[in-house]
Structures are given as C-alpha cells and as structure tokens.
Design a protein around this motif. Structure first.
Motif, mmCIF file in Angstrom:
data_model
loop_
_atom_site.group_PDB
_atom_site.id
_atom_site.type_symbol
_atom_site.label_atom_id
_atom_site.label_comp_id
_atom_site.label_asym_id
_atom_site.label_seq_id
_atom_site.Cartn_x
_atom_site.Cartn_y
_atom_site.Cartn_z
ATOM 1 N N ILE A 88 102.671 16.880 1.896
ATOM 2 C CA ILE A 88 103.091 16.119 0.714
ATOM 3 C C ILE A 88 102.994 14.627 1.043
ATOM 4 O O ILE A 88 102.781 13.800 0.169
ATOM 5 C CB ILE A 88 104.542 16.492 0.319
ATOM 6 C CG1 ILE A 88 104.692 17.998 0.156
ATOM 7 C CG2 ILE A 88 105.003 15.722 -0.896
ATOM 8 C CD1 ILE A 88 104.412 18.564 -1.194
ATOM 9 N N LEU A 101 109.652 37.875 -1.059
ATOM 10 C CA LEU A 101 109.811 36.641 -1.820
ATOM 11 C C LEU A 101 109.942 35.413 -0.916
ATOM 12 O O LEU A 101 109.910 34.286 -1.385
ATOM 13 C CB LEU A 101 111.046 36.715 -2.724
ATOM 14 C CG LEU A 101 111.024 37.802 -3.797
ATOM 15 C CD1 LEU A 101 112.180 37.597 -4.766
ATOM 16 C CD2 LEU A 101 109.696 37.823 -4.551
ATOM 17 N N MET A 102 110.074 35.640 0.356
ATOM 18 C CA MET A 102 110.267 34.524 1.273
ATOM 19 C C MET A 102 109.022 33.643 1.356
ATOM 20 O O MET A 102 109.108 32.432 1.329
ATOM 21 C CB MET A 102 110.565 35.099 2.653
ATOM 22 C CG MET A 102 111.260 34.144 3.529
ATOM 23 S SD MET A 102 112.994 34.255 3.266
ATOM 24 C CE MET A 102 113.359 35.525 4.455
ATOM 25 N N ARG A 103 107.888 34.252 1.521
ATOM 26 C CA ARG A 103 106.642 33.484 1.584
ATOM 27 C C ARG A 103 105.591 34.184 0.751
ATOM 28 O O ARG A 103 104.803 34.982 1.246
ATOM 29 C CB ARG A 103 106.189 33.304 3.043
ATOM 30 C CG ARG A 103 104.932 32.436 3.169
ATOM 31 C CD ARG A 103 104.647 32.039 4.596
ATOM 32 N NE ARG A 103 105.716 31.247 5.153
ATOM 33 C CZ ARG A 103 105.909 29.949 4.886
ATOM 34 N NH1 ARG A 103 105.089 29.297 4.108
ATOM 35 N NH2 ARG A 103 106.922 29.310 5.410
ATOM 36 N N GLY A 104 105.616 33.914 -0.534
ATOM 37 C CA GLY A 104 104.633 34.497 -1.420
ATOM 38 C C GLY A 104 103.445 33.573 -1.580
ATOM 39 O O GLY A 104 103.450 32.448 -1.083
ATOM 40 N N PHE A 122 104.968 31.900 -6.386
ATOM 41 C CA PHE A 122 106.429 31.869 -6.287
ATOM 42 C C PHE A 122 106.981 30.841 -7.264
ATOM 43 O O PHE A 122 106.234 30.028 -7.813
ATOM 44 C CB PHE A 122 106.866 31.540 -4.848
ATOM 45 C CG PHE A 122 106.335 30.228 -4.323
ATOM 46 C CD1 PHE A 122 105.058 30.132 -3.781
ATOM 47 C CD2 PHE A 122 107.118 29.077 -4.386
ATOM 48 C CE1 PHE A 122 104.568 28.919 -3.312
ATOM 49 C CE2 PHE A 122 106.636 27.860 -3.907
ATOM 50 C CZ PHE A 122 105.354 27.784 -3.371
ATOM 51 N N ARG A 165 112.578 32.013 -3.364
ATOM 52 C CA ARG A 165 112.941 32.163 -1.951
ATOM 53 C C ARG A 165 114.453 32.174 -1.759
ATOM 54 O O ARG A 165 114.958 32.815 -0.833
ATOM 55 C CB ARG A 165 112.316 31.038 -1.119
ATOM 56 C CG ARG A 165 112.586 31.198 0.363
ATOM 57 C CD ARG A 165 112.015 30.073 1.190
ATOM 58 N NE ARG A 165 110.582 30.178 1.406
ATOM 59 C CZ ARG A 165 109.899 29.297 2.128
ATOM 60 N NH1 ARG A 165 110.504 28.265 2.685
ATOM 61 N NH2 ARG A 165 108.600 29.452 2.306
ATOM 62 N N VAL A 212 115.041 26.250 2.010
ATOM 63 C CA VAL A 212 115.161 26.543 0.581
ATOM 64 C C VAL A 212 114.961 25.297 -0.277
ATOM 65 O O VAL A 212 114.750 25.396 -1.490
ATOM 66 C CB VAL A 212 116.505 27.213 0.230
ATOM 67 C CG1 VAL A 212 116.524 28.650 0.720
ATOM 68 C CG2 VAL A 212 117.675 26.428 0.795
ATOM 69 N N GLY A 247 112.930 26.170 -3.544
ATOM 70 C CA GLY A 247 112.261 27.462 -3.652
ATOM 71 C C GLY A 247 113.167 28.445 -4.380
ATOM 72 O O GLY A 247 113.988 29.123 -3.760
ATOM 73 N N MET A 265 109.199 27.642 -8.158
ATOM 74 C CA MET A 265 109.756 26.446 -7.534
ATOM 75 C C MET A 265 110.345 25.547 -8.605
ATOM 76 O O MET A 265 109.873 25.516 -9.736
ATOM 77 C CB MET A 265 108.655 25.668 -6.799
ATOM 78 C CG MET A 265 109.187 24.628 -5.818
ATOM 79 S SD MET A 265 107.995 23.336 -5.423
ATOM 80 C CE MET A 265 106.890 24.185 -4.332
HETATM 81 P P1 ATP Z 1 107.125 26.017 4.227
HETATM 82 O O1 ATP Z 1 107.299 25.024 5.340
HETATM 83 O O2 ATP Z 1 108.138 27.116 4.233
HETATM 84 O O3 ATP Z 1 105.713 26.500 4.075
HETATM 85 P P2 ATP Z 1 106.725 23.833 2.497
HETATM 86 O O4 ATP Z 1 107.284 22.781 3.355
HETATM 87 O O5 ATP Z 1 105.293 23.998 2.392
HETATM 88 O O6 ATP Z 1 107.405 25.223 2.886
HETATM 89 P P3 ATP Z 1 107.525 22.440 0.092
HETATM 90 O O7 ATP Z 1 106.202 21.909 -0.215
HETATM 91 O O8 ATP Z 1 108.557 21.530 0.633
HETATM 92 O O9 ATP Z 1 107.372 23.718 1.050
HETATM 93 O O10 ATP Z 1 108.049 23.257 -1.172
HETATM 94 C C1 ATP Z 1 109.360 23.191 -1.698
HETATM 95 C C2 ATP Z 1 110.097 24.506 -1.532
HETATM 96 O O11 ATP Z 1 109.360 25.614 -2.059
HETATM 97 C C3 ATP Z 1 110.340 24.887 -0.098
HETATM 98 O O12 ATP Z 1 111.491 24.235 0.385
HETATM 99 C C4 ATP Z 1 110.503 26.384 -0.171
HETATM 100 O O13 ATP Z 1 111.852 26.710 -0.464
HETATM 101 C C5 ATP Z 1 109.636 26.789 -1.332
HETATM 102 N N1 ATP Z 1 108.383 27.403 -0.870
HETATM 103 C C6 ATP Z 1 107.340 26.798 -0.277
HETATM 104 N N2 ATP Z 1 106.355 27.657 -0.006
HETATM 105 C C7 ATP Z 1 106.781 28.865 -0.464
HETATM 106 C C8 ATP Z 1 106.207 30.172 -0.498
HETATM 107 N N3 ATP Z 1 104.990 30.402 -0.013
HETATM 108 N N4 ATP Z 1 106.924 31.188 -1.045
HETATM 109 C C9 ATP Z 1 108.165 30.968 -1.550
HETATM 110 N N5 ATP Z 1 108.752 29.762 -1.542
HETATM 111 C C10 ATP Z 1 108.079 28.718 -1.022
#
Ligand code: ATP
Ligand code: MG
Length: 570
Positions: free
Chosen positions: A202, A149-152, A155, A444, A405, A441, A157
């Motif tokens: 973003i 679930l950490m990097r799906g 997921f 996550r 997170v 997340g 959000m």
């Molecule tokens: P990362 O740097 O980990 O790829 P991100 O900076 O792309 O994340 P954001 O666009 O800021 O992520 O998304 C908001 C939140 O969504 C993140 O803080 C993270 O907790 C969660 N998140 C992002 N990508 C994933 C993923 N692939 N799987 C699970 N949770 C995610």
C-alpha cells in the motif's frame, strides 16, 4: 429462525482440507461452503455473523465522522498505471481484458479509485477534510489461499480513506481512526493489540496493525515486557551488534563432503551455528539475490523486500540456486559469489566465520567481510527473536502469534501527487491532499473470533458477533405442553428483539445438544422433561457451561439480562 426450515447443513465429520479451528468449525457448523480455492458462499448463519461485524464497523465509522460510499470492484488498468501500481502490485492483482480490449483489474484495495474521485470533486481547502469508507468484496489472487475465511481470494473488507490539508490534520484523522478501531475490536468482544507495522504494498510512511491474539495467527508479534512497544516482527528493528575486533586469521578451505545443513556442518567442523554464516538465495522480482545471515538466524523477507525495493521475494529451490550460481545449495558462500549479495548487519560485525566454499563439498574458515568480499548492501535483514532487546527501551521482549484484522496507514502525499489530487490552499496555491487509509478484514474477523473462542465441541461466539443470540431446543416435539411452551418462548423472545434459533427438528436430544454447541450460540434454552416434571426450563451459557433452571415466565427477562451483560457497548 426455525432450524427445520433453514439451510444449516451441519457436519459430523471434520472436513479433511481444513487445517485450523475456524475453518473446520465454519464448515462443520454450516456457516460457509467453498465454491473454489479461496472463494466461499456465506450461508445464513455465516452471513448473520458477518452482518454483526459490519454493523459494529459501520456504527463506529459513522460515529468517527466517516461517510459510507460504495466503489466499483472493476477498475481500469490506466488508473493503476498512473500510480505505477499496475506493474508493482504483483500477481495478487487479477488483471483481465474486456470485450473492447480494455485492460482492467479487480480491486484488491481502492486508493486509486478514491483518489481519482477526490481529485475531480475537491477544489479548495474548504472541501477538506474528507473521510470516506465502504464495506465491499475485495479480490486478491493470493498465492496460498487457506484457512477458510482467514485468507481468501475473495473477502469482505471495510476500507476507509482520509484526505486532509496538511500533515497535522492528517495525523488527527489517523488518530481518530485508531481510536475508532480500538472501539470496534473492543465491541466485537475480541482480545486484540495494536502493533507497529510495515507499510507493505500500500505504501506510506507509518502504520499500525490491529492483531487478534491467537496461536494460529500467521503474524508474529514482539511485545515489550517493560515499555508499551509492540510491533509486527516483520517490522521490529534488531539492534546492530558491536563489531568483533579480534585479529583476522588466514582463509582456510576445508573439505566437508556431503555436509550441507547448518547443524551437520557445525557438528563436522566442531563449531557453533553462531560461528557460521548461511548464504540464502531469493528471487527478488526476477533477479536472484544472495543474503548472508548467521547460522542460527532467519532472513526476514519483508525487511529484504523493503531493502531491495521489490514487489516480491521468494526463496529459491535447490535447482534454481544451482542454475543461478553454479553451486549446489549447502556449499554456497560470499567469497567469489557471482550474484547480487546483501548482508545482515550482524554478519558484518563478525570475525573469522565459516561459510560455504562456493564449490561442492567445501567450506571456508576465517572469512571476514572487510577483507574477503563486497556486498551490495549491509542492513538489518533478520527476524527478531525473544533474546533480542526491545528496540525502544532495551528490556526483554515477549513473542505472541496474532491475526491481522485491521491496518491503519499514514499515506502522506504519494498517491495524491501521482494522481494530481490537489486542492487550493487559503493562499490560492495548489497542494496535494495528505492521505491516510484504513482497512478492516470483516470476513476475517469472524474467523479470528472463532480462533480465539472455541473448544473441542465447537465455536463459542462472543455475544456481539453471534449470528443468533439464543438457541431454543424443543426436546418434545410430540409433547403438547413442551411444544406449546417452546413456541410461546420463541414468540416472546422475538417480540423483545432477541435473535432466536428454534431447534424444532425431528432429531434426538443428543443431536440437538451437539449442534447447539457446534454453532457456538451464546445462550441455550432447553425445553424438555424438566418442564413436565418440575415446571422448569434450563438456560445454559455456551462459554462456561453454567446452567440455571427457571419457570418459563421468567425466561425472557433473564435472557435479556444475560444479553445486556454480554454486549460490549463500548
Ligand atoms: P496480510 O498481511 O494478512 O496479507 P494485508 O496486509 O495484505 O494482509 P491490508 O492490505 O492491510 O492486508 O488489508 C486490510 C485488511 O484486510 C487486513 O488487515 C486483513 O484483516 C484483511 N485481509 C487482507 N487480505 C485478506 C485475505 N486474503 N482474506 C481475508 N482478509 C484479508
Ligand atoms: Mg496489512
């Protein structure tokens, strides 16, 4: 919830594909099952934990004045073209064409959709501020989905977006979300830290990430030992060194047969890595770009990406480096190089260093940037280390690993300008709305909570996130007294609103104890032989293993006490 009638498929064996504790334990405890790469089904207990996170997030967002909505997952490409992100976002954006040949994408984030909504609905400054959020499934076609679930790829959000009349009001909205995030992660029972962060794909001008501290974190944080500076190392600025002013010596070609790696070259030439400069080649979108850093340093890819203004940078493999430069890796250098060259500021301040000779089996001594080559740019391009001074106060830095997170951004007017999301100010003048965006997340967080809280026997949920508060073991299915007592407690606890998993399976006590530990449910009640012998049942805390024995009539009150003590109500 009765264990015997629930889908909680616990596993004895550790699944081979799981590299980190949370992934391993979520699979073993029967919380999740993989459908395909980066895409999981949440089973009853997995979903229950996710719902706990959602509830805390929802309560705190509502408390901060944000309004819940739900936006579509499928988004038209044309909307993304208006902000330029259809091209810029990179392959994480899953694009597809529907039966009418309309190009679409699956939402990885919702700035376009929300800004489109507000540009249609907001007319005047009287309609602002607005802060809208949703809790929804996102899709990002991650290049390396991993760690469960950490990097799906798919997921859950929570994403919120604020719209204000000016920068001052937008800063207030940002601050409100920042405070709400602190409350959320505190209530979740997590050890976390907000850090300064890069704004990434973003966009925007200013941002903080909320990091759960855990050794398996994919992010490296720098934390000052003296002031309150804390940042993602992607973002942490390295101070420019003082230039070395020693006299430039003459270039000298040195034969270094078969010596390609930094330590090998250094040993062969009798120099330190600090006297050598590495030439690394990256693919920046489609263009190859060479980067110079000192021999003992690492290129920070996010800094490189930002400098070049590209969506993606990736290190090239040996063959691709040769194809791009005509030189085998290990011998590449800046003198006479044919591809775009960027230089870390530290290298620009060095004198008489060693580089590759741009020819197989040769290096060059006494290279000096000022005299020997030209660069497209000189910038801070390397990864900060704990021997660098704090960028804010100069004191010693510490490094820690963290799991991102949450992320809060000040977006400014980039999206509202591109999408013409304007309002009339009090003088009747059109102005772009000033935006912020705020992600959490949700799925996550469950993984991060487990990374931070587990032992060799299983998960150890903080009470606020636990899928069930109590696991109640009936160790005498065939014993009337034991079973009656367990059933009575089960009903009594439920009547008090306590979430109980009754382990009424026809299994040996050992199996029940093992599974109870694995599931990480904070409180365990055991009804077994002690009841028959001494009239008592046992309460055990999963977190520290402490136990107490009491009469069945005292159990419910004691459990309520323990639950209240363990909730971080903020
Ligand atoms: P990362 O740097 O980990 O790829 P991100 O900076 O792309 O994340 P954001 O666009 O800021 O992520 O998304 C908001 C939140 O969504 C993140 O803080 C993270 O907790 C969660 N998140 C992002 N990508 C994933 C993923 N692939 N799987 C699970 N949770 C995610
Ligand atoms: Mg982020």
């Amino acid at each position: 919830m009765r264990f015997s009638q629930s889908l909680i498929p616990t596993l004895k064996e550790t699944p081979a594909e799981a590299e980190v504790a949370s992934h391993r334990l979520l699979l073993r405890a029967g919380f999740i099952r993989k459908l395909t790469a980066g895409i999981y089904t949440y089973l009853p207990l997995g979903l229950a934990a996710i719902r706990k996170v959602e509830t805390i997030v929802r309560e705190e967002m509502n408390r901060a004045g944000a309004q819940e909505i739900l936006m579509p997952m499928v988004q038209p490409a044309d909307l993304w073209r208006e902000t330029g992100r259809y091209q810029k976002y990179g392959p994480e954006l899953l694009r597809f064409v529907d039966r009418h040949e309309r190009e679409s994408c699956l939402g990885p984030t919702h700035e376009e959709v929300i800004t489109d909504l507000l540009r249609r609905e907001v007319r005047s400054y009287r309609d602002l501020p607005q802060n809208l959020y949703q809790i929804q499934t996102k899709f990002r076609d991650e290049i390396r989905p991993r760690f469960g679930l950490m990097r799906g790829r798919e997921f859950i959000m929570k994403d919120a977006y604020s719209f204000d009349v000016d920068d001052v009001a937008a800063a207030e909205s940002y601050q409100k979300m920042f405070e709400a995030y602190k409350r959320i992660f505190t209530r979740c029972g997590l050890e976390f830290r907000p850090v300064e962060a890069d704004s990434g794909a973003i966009g925007g001008s200013f941002s903080h990430e909320f990091m759960v501290l855990a050794d398996t974190g994919e992010d490296t944080l720098v934390i000052c030992s003296s002031c309150d500076y804390a940042a993602n190392s992607e973002k942490a600025a390295v101070a420019a060194p003082d230039p070395d002013n020693s006299p430039m010596l003459d270039l000298e070609k040195v034969e270094t047969p078969g010596k390609r790696k930094v330590p090998v070259v250094c040993e062969f030439m009798g120099i330190k890595p600090q006297e050598l400069v590495k030439t690394m080649v990256f693919k920046a979108d489609e263009e190859p770009v060479a980067v110079l850093v000192r021999g003992d340093r690492e290129v920070q890819e996010v800094k490189l990406k930002n400098l070049l203004g590209v969506a993606d940078v990736e290190m090239l493999d040996d063959k691709a480096v040769f194809d791009a430069t005509g030189v085998p890796t290990g011998y590449l250098g800046p003198v006479g190089i044919t591809i775009k060259l960027v230089v870390d500021q530290e290298v620009a301040a060095m004198r008489n260093f060693v580089t590759g000779g741009n020819e197989k089996n040769y290096h060059i001594k006494n290279v000096n940037m000022e005299r020997d080559f030209e660069a497209f740019a000189v910038a801070d391009l390397r990864q900060i280390t704990d021997s660098d001074p704090c960028p804010s106060c100069g004191a010693k830095l510490g490094m820690k690993e963290g799991i991102e997170v949450g992320h809060v951004f000040k977006l400014g007017t980039g999206y509202s300008t591109a999408l013409k999301a304007v309002f009339q100010d009090s003088n009747g003048k059109d102005k772009p709305m000033v935006m912020g965006c705020y992600g959490i997340g949700v799925s996550r967080i469950v993984a991060a909570a487990i990374e931070q809280n587990h032992d060799e026997n299983g998960m150890i949920f903080p009470m606020p996130l636990a899928p069930m508060q109590v696991v109640l073991l009936n160790l005498g299915l065939k014993d009337e007294h034991i079973t009656e007592t367990a059933e009575l407690l089960y009903r009594e606890l439920q009547e008090k609103g306590i979430e109980v998993l009754l382990d009424d399976r026809d299994e040996r006590p050992g199996v029940k104890f093992k599974d109870a530990d694995l599931l990480g449910i904070p409180l365990r009640i055991t009804v077994g032989k002690s009841l028959t012998k001494n009239g008592v049942v046992e309460i055990r805390l999963r977190s520290d293993g402490t136990t107490e024995e009491l009469a069945p009539q005292q159990v419910t009150a004691r459990i309520l006490e323990l639950i209240n003590a363990a909730m971080n109500n903020g």
